[in-house]
Motif scaffolding. Sequence first.
Motif, PDB file in Angstrom:
ATOM      1  N   GLU A 406       0.854  -1.193   0.000  1.00 26.64           N
ATOM      2  CA  GLU A 406       0.000   0.000   0.000  1.00 26.64           C
ATOM      3  C   GLU A 406       0.889   1.242   0.000  1.00 26.64           C
ATOM      4  O   GLU A 406       1.821   1.352   0.803  1.00 26.64           O
ATOM      5  CB  GLU A 406      -0.873  -0.022   1.250  1.00 26.64           C
ATOM      6  CG  GLU A 406      -1.849   1.120   1.374  1.00 26.64           C
ATOM      7  CD  GLU A 406      -2.598   1.064   2.696  1.00 26.64           C
ATOM      8  OE1 GLU A 406      -2.218   1.820   3.619  1.00 26.64           O
ATOM      9  OE2 GLU A 406      -3.531   0.249   2.809  1.00 26.64           O
ATOM     10  N   ASN A 407       0.623   2.175  -0.917  1.00 23.75           N
ATOM     11  CA  ASN A 407       1.379   3.443  -0.995  1.00 23.75           C
ATOM     12  C   ASN A 407       2.888   3.222  -1.086  1.00 23.75           C
ATOM     13  O   ASN A 407       3.682   4.006  -0.574  1.00 23.75           O
ATOM     14  CB  ASN A 407       1.097   4.332   0.229  1.00 23.75           C
ATOM     15  CG  ASN A 407      -0.317   4.867   0.231  1.00 23.75           C
ATOM     16  OD1 ASN A 407      -0.970   4.930  -0.821  1.00 23.75           O
ATOM     17  ND2 ASN A 407      -0.810   5.228   1.394  1.00 23.75           N
ATOM     18  N   ILE A 411       3.715  -4.539   4.447  1.00 25.46           N
ATOM     19  CA  ILE A 411       3.624  -5.002   5.836  1.00 25.46           C
ATOM     20  C   ILE A 411       3.062  -6.422   5.849  1.00 25.46           C
ATOM     21  O   ILE A 411       2.223  -6.773   5.011  1.00 25.46           O
ATOM     22  CB  ILE A 411       2.736  -4.050   6.674  1.00 25.46           C
ATOM     23  CG1 ILE A 411       2.885  -4.355   8.173  1.00 25.46           C
ATOM     24  CG2 ILE A 411       1.281  -4.120   6.245  1.00 25.46           C
ATOM     25  CD1 ILE A 411       2.290  -3.280   9.069  1.00 25.46           C
ATOM     26  N   THR A 412       3.552  -7.241   6.737  1.00 18.62           N
ATOM     27  CA  THR A 412       3.072  -8.618   6.869  1.00 18.62           C
ATOM     28  C   THR A 412       2.025  -8.676   7.982  1.00 18.62           C
ATOM     29  O   THR A 412       2.307  -8.316   9.129  1.00 18.62           O
ATOM     30  CB  THR A 412       4.222  -9.580   7.202  1.00 18.62           C
ATOM     31  OG1 THR A 412       5.238  -9.467   6.200  1.00 18.62           O
ATOM     32  CG2 THR A 412       3.726 -11.027   7.242  1.00 18.62           C
ATOM     33  N   VAL A 413       0.818  -9.123   7.618  1.00 18.05           N
ATOM     34  CA  VAL A 413      -0.262  -9.277   8.596  1.00 18.05           C
ATOM     35  C   VAL A 413      -0.619 -10.761   8.687  1.00 18.05           C
ATOM     36  O   VAL A 413      -0.138 -11.579   7.899  1.00 18.05           O
ATOM     37  CB  VAL A 413      -1.497  -8.442   8.217  1.00 18.05           C
ATOM     38  CG1 VAL A 413      -1.194  -6.955   8.303  1.00 18.05           C
ATOM     39  CG2 VAL A 413      -2.004  -8.821   6.832  1.00 18.05           C
ATOM     40  N   PRO A 430      -3.546  -3.924   8.447  1.00 16.18           N
ATOM     41  CA  PRO A 430      -2.283  -3.232   8.160  1.00 16.18           C
ATOM     42  C   PRO A 430      -2.101  -1.929   8.930  1.00 16.18           C
ATOM     43  O   PRO A 430      -1.038  -1.689   9.519  1.00 16.18           O
ATOM     44  CB  PRO A 430      -2.360  -2.976   6.650  1.00 16.18           C
ATOM     45  CG  PRO A 430      -3.272  -4.032   6.133  1.00 16.18           C
ATOM     46  CD  PRO A 430      -4.283  -4.267   7.213  1.00 16.18           C
ATOM     47  N   GLY A 431      -3.126  -1.082   8.962  1.00 18.33           N
ATOM     48  CA  GLY A 431      -2.987   0.217   9.615  1.00 18.33           C
ATOM     49  C   GLY A 431      -2.784   0.094  11.114  1.00 18.33           C
ATOM     50  O   GLY A 431      -1.997   0.838  11.718  1.00 18.33           O
ATOM     51  N   TRP A 457       7.240  -0.862   6.173  1.00 17.47           N
ATOM     52  CA  TRP A 457       5.843  -0.546   6.451  1.00 17.47           C
ATOM     53  C   TRP A 457       5.626   0.953   6.716  1.00 17.47           C
ATOM     54  O   TRP A 457       4.509   1.373   7.036  1.00 17.47           O
ATOM     55  CB  TRP A 457       5.340  -1.335   7.659  1.00 17.47           C
ATOM     56  CG  TRP A 457       6.307  -1.426   8.811  1.00 17.47           C
ATOM     57  CD1 TRP A 457       7.138  -2.456   9.097  1.00 17.47           C
ATOM     58  CD2 TRP A 457       6.563  -0.427   9.817  1.00 17.47           C
ATOM     59  NE1 TRP A 457       7.885  -2.190  10.216  1.00 17.47           N
ATOM     60  CE2 TRP A 457       7.550  -0.950  10.681  1.00 17.47           C
ATOM     61  CE3 TRP A 457       6.060   0.848  10.077  1.00 17.47           C
ATOM     62  CZ2 TRP A 457       8.041  -0.239  11.778  1.00 17.47           C
ATOM     63  CZ3 TRP A 457       6.543   1.558  11.162  1.00 17.47           C
ATOM     64  CH2 TRP A 457       7.529   1.015  12.001  1.00 17.47           C
ATOM     65  N   TYR A 458       6.679   1.753   6.588  1.00 12.97           N
ATOM     66  CA  TYR A 458       6.582   3.180   6.924  1.00 12.97           C
ATOM     67  C   TYR A 458       5.480   3.877   6.115  1.00 12.97           C
ATOM     68  O   TYR A 458       4.775   4.749   6.629  1.00 12.97           O
ATOM     69  CB  TYR A 458       7.932   3.859   6.677  1.00 12.97           C
ATOM     70  CG  TYR A 458       7.891   5.366   6.810  1.00 12.97           C
ATOM     71  CD1 TYR A 458       7.681   5.973   8.048  1.00 12.97           C
ATOM     72  CD2 TYR A 458       8.033   6.194   5.690  1.00 12.97           C
ATOM     73  CE1 TYR A 458       7.626   7.350   8.170  1.00 12.97           C
ATOM     74  CE2 TYR A 458       7.982   7.581   5.808  1.00 12.97           C
ATOM     75  CZ  TYR A 458       7.779   8.148   7.048  1.00 12.97           C
ATOM     76  OH  TYR A 458       7.728   9.520   7.169  1.00 12.97           O
ATOM     77  N   ARG A 459       5.325   3.500   4.824  1.00 10.82           N
ATOM     78  CA  ARG A 459       4.359   4.193   3.958  1.00 10.82           C
ATOM     79  C   ARG A 459       2.929   3.646   4.085  1.00 10.82           C
ATOM     80  O   ARG A 459       2.016   4.158   3.437  1.00 10.82           O
ATOM     81  CB  ARG A 459       4.810   4.108   2.499  1.00 10.82           C
ATOM     82  CG  ARG A 459       6.109   4.872   2.242  1.00 10.82           C
ATOM     83  CD  ARG A 459       6.500   4.842   0.777  1.00 10.82           C
ATOM     84  NE  ARG A 459       7.716   5.579   0.551  1.00 10.82           N
ATOM     85  CZ  ARG A 459       7.786   6.906   0.391  1.00 10.82           C
ATOM     86  NH1 ARG A 459       6.684   7.633   0.451  1.00 10.82           N
ATOM     87  NH2 ARG A 459       8.950   7.497   0.176  1.00 10.82           N
ATOM     88  N   ILE A 460       2.735   2.614   4.877  1.00 12.10           N
ATOM     89  CA  ILE A 460       1.372   2.116   5.113  1.00 12.10           C
ATOM     90  C   ILE A 460       0.591   3.175   5.887  1.00 12.10           C
ATOM     91  O   ILE A 460       1.103   3.785   6.832  1.00 12.10           O
ATOM     92  CB  ILE A 460       1.403   0.798   5.927  1.00 12.10           C
ATOM     93  CG1 ILE A 460       2.148  -0.297   5.165  1.00 12.10           C
ATOM     94  CG2 ILE A 460      -0.003   0.341   6.306  1.00 12.10           C
ATOM     95  CD1 ILE A 460       1.453  -0.808   3.934  1.00 12.10           C
TER      96      ILE A 460
END
Length: 661
Positions: A406-407, A411-413, A430-431, A457-460
């Motif tokens: 995303e963006n 990220i791993t969920v 994710p958020g 994951w910074y851009r999530i």
Amino acid sequence: MVMVSNMGEFIGRIFESSRDRVLIAAHHSASSVSVGDILYVKLGGSLDRVLLLHVDDVLNKLPTGADKTLGLLPKNIEPSGALIDAGKEKTIISSPMFMIIREGGKVFVTRPSIPPPLNIEVHRLERGDEESEEIMGMFSLGIPAQSYLEKTVPIAILRSGSASTDREKALKYFEKAEIKVDISSLIPKHILVSGQTGAGKTTGVMGIILNWALHGKDPVSWLIIDRHGEYSKFSSGGIEYFANKLSKAILNNQVDDVAKERIFVYKFSFAEKAPEIYGNVEIRETPINIGSLTVSDISMALEVSDEEAATLEMMLETLETIVEASDLSETWKNIFRSREGVISGHLIPLLIAVIDNMCNSEGVGEKEKKGIYKEFVQQGIYIQKLRVWRTRLLALLNLRFKNVTENGGVITVYSDDKSIFKLSEVFKKPGLLRNLLEKIARSPVLRARQSISEYKWYRIRPSEELPVLEGGLNIDHIVEKLEEGNIVILDVSSTPSTQADAVVLNVVRRILTNRMGLDPREIARRKVVAIVSEEAPLYLSPEKVRSPRNAFARIAREGRKFKIGLVAITQLATIIEKQLLANMNTIVVLRTKFRSDIEYFSSIGVPPSEIPLLNDREGYIYTPDIRVRDPIPAYFKGWFEIDVKSREEKLEDIAKMMLEV
């Protein structure tokens, strides 16, 4: 229909006897005598002194001189058969079993100490004749310890042999001669039920529980670990399963403390359904809150060494310290905090998430390590070991992972839709997970923090949602129901074995640890807890009991002082660790052909020749807690053979009786 006579069938006369062996010359008119049959001898001609004999073998042979006659025949000429058909001598080989003595209105049952006289008549015990019924009635009366007579519960009936057909059962199963014990006293000293597949172990144990529910004088908390879904079956449509009958039996009990017990059935599943309540039965299809798990449960389920368990504990403690120092809200911190010295199970998915989303990019393969990974490296835990633990934990918990893009961020969920262990929503979205990871990454206790922008994951997009932090049933709830005095059935029949072990070990450990710190007077006030476990060697075999985390082993050793006992059910008793096997105070022996088990049971007095020949639920019960301290031939009724009527059925019977009058 059983014909009533004055005495049992005349079998023959004793022609040789010793304290260990009695030979009987069978009368020609005696019908077939089988191994396992029980015969009796009246000493002094009355029923005041009766010797019971166990048939060990039957020897048929030709009459004296017949072998010489046959030997005269030419080798090429076969005997006509007339001689063989005309006469056979039968010798019954038996061993003295019990001496029943009636004296001054009391009955005593002992082991015979002297051989019986020669040429005395021997009869067969048969239900339906007056002498046999009286003898077995005296035997039944002599079984309970007198000090516990008012607390005894019938758990089986006496038998006089093995029965394959309904007609044989009508002759050999003495319905009125019950074996009564103080079951609440026996449980904390442990009960072993052993027999091969199909011998009737489960249905027999169900029958014992049902008899307690009907006649028990003391409340008992039962924890039944149902591995095959047999105990938990319940029908609201008129079909009667064990749980239905157990419910009726409890309501029929005349003791208020027993009659008010409830049955809680927990069927572990991937999704939660609304509880179903039918009178005193509550059925819940539910997953488990992962926060209920402990390091010991995980380590035991994975069968890891003490050193590896210490490593896992160290990693989780490190994470807890990092979380506690962060600026997460108290609500979030609470789910990761230890309670009463026990590390929160929510740290386990957090460890997986941290390895996937942080450690892999915190200087792995580089000279300078950063963030959480540096904290692990300082403890000698490198990425290879972290990845091994990640794989182990994902497999145990049956969690699935997914990389969300995303963006420009990744990220791993995680998904728990195929697991009975429910994660917090924080790990699924994710958020939300991004928010958590950022708080952790900024924790001031980290000695070399990595810039947030360097994580993938910074851009999530951060989430403003307020998550559901916990889901599923908390194991403490199960333990509370037991301590209140109820019957709890854990249906793990659809649960992967490792996950089932993690739950079961946790529940059993909580039961034990909750009582370990109590004052002895408080323990004395608590109800007895009976833990019924099928396939007992899963927790009691030599390799399993080495672990200090195995609560089953500790209960087997010292559960008595905490009023916790095992009802251990197994196909092969001798694979249980020897010391723990010796701690089993009460032993129920059913049919088996395993030589090691037969040898062990024969060492406590069970006739070895009979064990492989027993029919379903036929066996022996041995316990030093009754007056008869030798194995007693018994038939354990299956739950479906015990008559239990509901209050409505009782009222109908009363109404019919009134109409007949």
